[in-house]
Design an enzyme around this catalytic site. Structure first.
Site, mmCIF file in Angstrom:
data_model
loop_
_atom_site.group_PDB
_atom_site.id
_atom_site.type_symbol
_atom_site.label_atom_id
_atom_site.label_comp_id
_atom_site.label_asym_id
_atom_site.label_seq_id
_atom_site.Cartn_x
_atom_site.Cartn_y
_atom_site.Cartn_z
ATOM 1 N N CYS A 1 0.840 -1.206 0.000
ATOM 2 C CA CYS A 1 0.000 0.000 0.000
ATOM 3 C C CYS A 1 0.876 1.258 0.000
ATOM 4 O O CYS A 1 1.442 1.602 -1.026
ATOM 5 C CB CYS A 1 -1.001 -0.023 1.159
ATOM 6 N N HIS B 1 -3.813 -4.995 0.637
ATOM 7 C CA HIS B 1 -3.363 -5.360 1.984
ATOM 8 C C HIS B 1 -3.514 -6.862 2.224
ATOM 9 O O HIS B 1 -4.518 -7.307 2.788
ATOM 10 C CB HIS B 1 -4.179 -4.600 3.033
ATOM 11 N N GLU C 1 -2.067 -8.546 4.414
ATOM 12 C CA GLU C 1 -1.849 -8.830 5.840
ATOM 13 C C GLU C 1 -3.077 -8.605 6.717
ATOM 14 O O GLU C 1 -3.092 -9.006 7.885
ATOM 15 C CB GLU C 1 -0.683 -7.976 6.371
#
Length: 237
Positions: A89, A173, A175
């Site tokens: 990001c 993202h 994660e």
């Protein structure tokens, strides 16, 4: 590079409130993670790592902030030193910027679970479907990838992944857990209308989250690449 079998990774945490970001990346990175909170001015003193990961942030790479300038300088030096790098990001945008690409604000937010298409040509996304689900939240984007970079992932909002030499970057993202996705979405109440926030929250379901877990494979793929680079360096010494 370190002289042990342990993979040592510098985690450059660019989040202003770093706790959730730290938790999410440490969960996904099976390595010796040495963390630095960049908005507080923390950066490694040198490049004695096997790889580097730059996280997301609510900052923009074009802001005039001392810590952002220092972070760019360090990352540029790390890339020039040959360290494998992964940007996520904000980290994606920062790598684009330091490598000669262009980042600009968007006309509208991209947020929520979205579909991204990849070309199947990058090792970072090995084992991931050509069309895959990810969670996104960003109001800046990479308009032009760096010269010489290969764009390997896109959607209708633009570039979602590129590679240049040993640097990989993704806009989405991988994660995020469901808690983080919901917390970040609620935090946009000063930027997005209530009805859009509610639509995004409604989409944070177990089904969408489990679909998005496929993209987490990229962390293991990145670490495999990091270890391969370290082996090459060791053999050359």
């Amino acid at each position: 590079m370190v002289g042990t079998d342990v993979t040592r990774v510098a985690l450059l945490n660019a989040a202003h409130e770093p706790q959730a970001t730290s938790r999410n990346f440490r969960r996904e990175l099976d390595a010796d993670v040495v963390e630095f909170h960049c908005p507080e001015g923390e950066l490694p003193e040198g490049f004695r790592f096997d790889g580097v990961v730059v996280t997301g942030s609510r900052a923009s790479v074009y802001w005039d902030r001392e810590w952002i300038g220092q972070l760019k300088t360090w990352v540029r030096g790390a890339v020039e030193a040959g360290l494998p790098a992964l940007g996520v990001c904000y980290g994606h945008q920062l790598l684009a910027d330091v490598l000669g690409g262009r980042v600009e604000p968007m006309d509208e937010y991209e947020i929520g679970y979205r579909t991204v298409e990849q070309d199947g040509e990058t090792r970072l996304l090995d084992g991931i479907d050509d069309e895959f689900t990810v969670f996104t939240t960003h109001s800046d984007r990479v308009v032009d990838a760096p010269p010489g970079a290969t764009v390997f992932a896109r959607n209708d909002y633009g570039i979602h992944g590129f590679r240049k030499n040993r640097a990989f970057a993704v806009q989405f993202h991988p994660e995020y857990d469901m808690e983080t996705a919901a917390e970040v979405t609620r935090g946009k109440d000063d930027q997005l209308p209530d009805e859009r926030i509610e639509r995004v929250l409604d989409g944070i379901t177990v089904e969408n989250y489990e679909a998005a877990c496929e993209a987490r494979t990229l962390f293991d793929n990145f670490l495999e690449f990091v270890r391969a680079v370290r082996a090459e360096r060791t053999a050359a010494d």
